[in-house]
Scaffold this motif. Structure first.
Motif, short mmCIF file in Angstrom:
data_model
loop_
_atom_site.label_atom_id
_atom_site.label_comp_id
_atom_site.label_asym_id
_atom_site.label_seq_id
_atom_site.Cartn_x
_atom_site.Cartn_y
_atom_site.Cartn_z
N ALA A 153 18.30 -9.77 -8.54
CA ALA A 153 18.77 -8.50 -9.07
C ALA A 153 20.21 -8.56 -9.52
CB ALA A 153 18.60 -7.40 -8.02
N HIS A 156 12.88 0.04 -20.38
CA HIS A 156 13.93 0.01 -19.36
C HIS A 156 15.27 -0.34 -19.99
CE1 HIS A 156 16.13 -1.88 -15.84
NE2 HIS A 156 15.94 -0.64 -15.47
N MET A 166 18.57 1.99 -19.86
CA MET A 166 19.86 1.50 -19.35
C MET A 166 20.97 1.69 -20.36
SD MET A 166 19.17 -1.97 -17.13
CE MET A 166 18.47 -2.87 -18.50
N TRP A 206 15.32 6.35 -13.58
CA TRP A 206 14.26 5.42 -13.96
C TRP A 206 13.25 5.29 -12.84
CZ3 TRP A 206 12.20 3.08 -17.98
CH2 TRP A 206 11.35 1.97 -17.78
N PRO A 239 10.24 2.93 -11.78
CA PRO A 239 9.63 1.65 -12.15
C PRO A 239 8.14 1.79 -12.43
CG PRO A 239 11.02 1.38 -10.22
CD PRO A 239 10.90 2.86 -10.46
N THR A 295 17.19 -6.76 -16.17
CA THR A 295 15.97 -6.11 -15.68
C THR A 295 15.24 -7.07 -14.76
OG1 THR A 295 15.69 -4.76 -17.69
CG2 THR A 295 13.74 -5.13 -16.33
N SER A 296 14.85 -6.59 -13.58
CA SER A 296 14.13 -7.41 -12.61
C SER A 296 12.65 -7.05 -12.60
CB SER A 296 14.71 -7.23 -11.21
OG SER A 296 16.04 -7.70 -11.15
N ASP A 339 12.63 -3.31 -11.29
CA ASP A 339 12.70 -2.31 -12.36
C ASP A 339 11.33 -2.14 -13.02
OD1 ASP A 339 15.61 -1.90 -12.24
OD2 ASP A 339 15.72 -3.95 -12.98
N ARG A 374 25.77 -2.97 -14.92
CA ARG A 374 25.15 -4.14 -14.29
C ARG A 374 25.85 -5.42 -14.73
NH1 ARG A 374 18.56 -3.54 -13.53
NH2 ARG A 374 18.65 -1.61 -12.31
#
Length: 318
Positions: A158, A247, A251, A222, A224, A163-164, A188, A260
């Motif tokens: 992360a 996503h 963001m 957000w 997921p 984006t994970s 995410d 991030r």
């Protein structure tokens, strides 16, 4: 000595050997690494970094390959960092799972690199942030970081990705494992792969329930999504790409992407600084300063905390 400006120029042209050489300089902590990073700094910031994580056996390599195919269809250049517990080498890994990405080996728009964790906890090689920067500067539109499945420490992905993506599969107890590992807090986008197996719907429902029990989300936050795929057949992969793009758009709209990336850069700077201090402390073993401080502690003249403060002050002033 390497001609860094020439190497960077060749990497910008998309020459795989130049990209490989730059990453090798990163992994080997070359004395020219500072020069390399200085040359790359103005060329970065364009790549979208996707982290792919999950327990062993959920199909991370197959999913990565399928995502590469989808992005290539969209005309994007893709870089893949496959972080393994083995030594880094091209075309294979400890269990040979890189073979699943061999379809892209001859594609000049795809660069695939295996990296060793070198015992680093968190499933990521210590050099991964700089390797991501190399691929970014080399013109990759998307960089996919696929990590080894190592349980709780997988959460480190992360801190490296925009984006994970967390992969799960039915019949593997992944819901419980995900809760234990804390990866429900970092995902995410969630993907239930091997959705043609029995229990896929139940896994998706359980995951949705667990996400619902998580932190309360406001109207604009957000949430997921959960996407079901059969990566081996390419089913559902376009939906995963669509979720990733949504996503990313969210963001950018809410300023989260910039936050991030700033946090990622701060972590990288901290890691470099701490590593440098550790190396200098390591050089002190047998040094009179360290021995003198240790002797004063044993004699009761000094406590360990004050000794450490004196040592740090001496290191930073020298």
């Amino acid at each position: 000595m390497v001609d860094v400006p020439q190497l960077v120029a060749q990497a910008r042209e998309g020459r795989p050997r130049a990209v490989a050489r730059l990453i090798s300089l990163v992994e080997g902590a070359s004395p020219q690494l500072r020069e390399v990073m200085a040359a790359l700094a103005p060329l970065t910031g364009g790549a979208y970094v996707v982290g792919l994580t999950g327990s062993p056996g959920v199909g991370k390599s197959t999913s990565t390959s399928a995502l590469v195919t989808a992005y290539r269809r969209a005309g994007k250049r893709v870089g893949v960092l496959a972080v393994d517990p083995s030594s880094p080498f091209s075309g294979g890994a400890l269990l040979g799972d890189r073979v699943r990405m061999s379809d892209h080996a001859s594609d000049p728009g795809v660069y695939i690199r295996s990296m060793a964790t070198r015992g680093h906890l968190g499933g990521l090689a210590w050099a991964a942030p700089q390797a991501i920067r190399v691929l970014d500067a080399a013109g990759c539109d998307v960089v996919i970081v696929e990590t080894v499945g190592v349980g709780q420490s997988e959460v480190e992905i992360a801190s490296q990705a925009d984006t994970s993506v967390v992969l799960l599969a039915p019949g593997m107890g992944d819901g419980i494992q995900a809760a234990k590992a804390g990866i429900l807090e970092i995902g995410d986008v969630y993907v239930v792969n091997k959705a043609d197996r029995d229990g896929a719907d139940a896994t998706a429902r359980e995951l949705n329930h667990m996400l619902g029990l998580g932190e309360a989300r406001g109207p604009g936050d957000w949430r997921p999504p959960i996407v079901k795929t059969v990566a081996a057949r390419g089913e559902g992969v376009d939906e995963v790409v669509e979720a990733l793009e949504k996503h990313r758009a969210w963001m950018e709209e809410h300023g989260v992407l910039a936050e991030r990336r700033v946090r990622r850069a701060a972590t990288e700077v901290e890691t470099i600084a701490v590593t440098a201090l550790r190396e200098r402390i390591g050089d002190l073993h047998g040094d009179q300063r360290l021995g003198s401080l240790a002797g004063r502690i044993v004699a009761g003249e000094l406590d360990p905390y004050r000794a450490a403060d004196e040592l740090v002050a001496g290191l930073t002033s020298s």
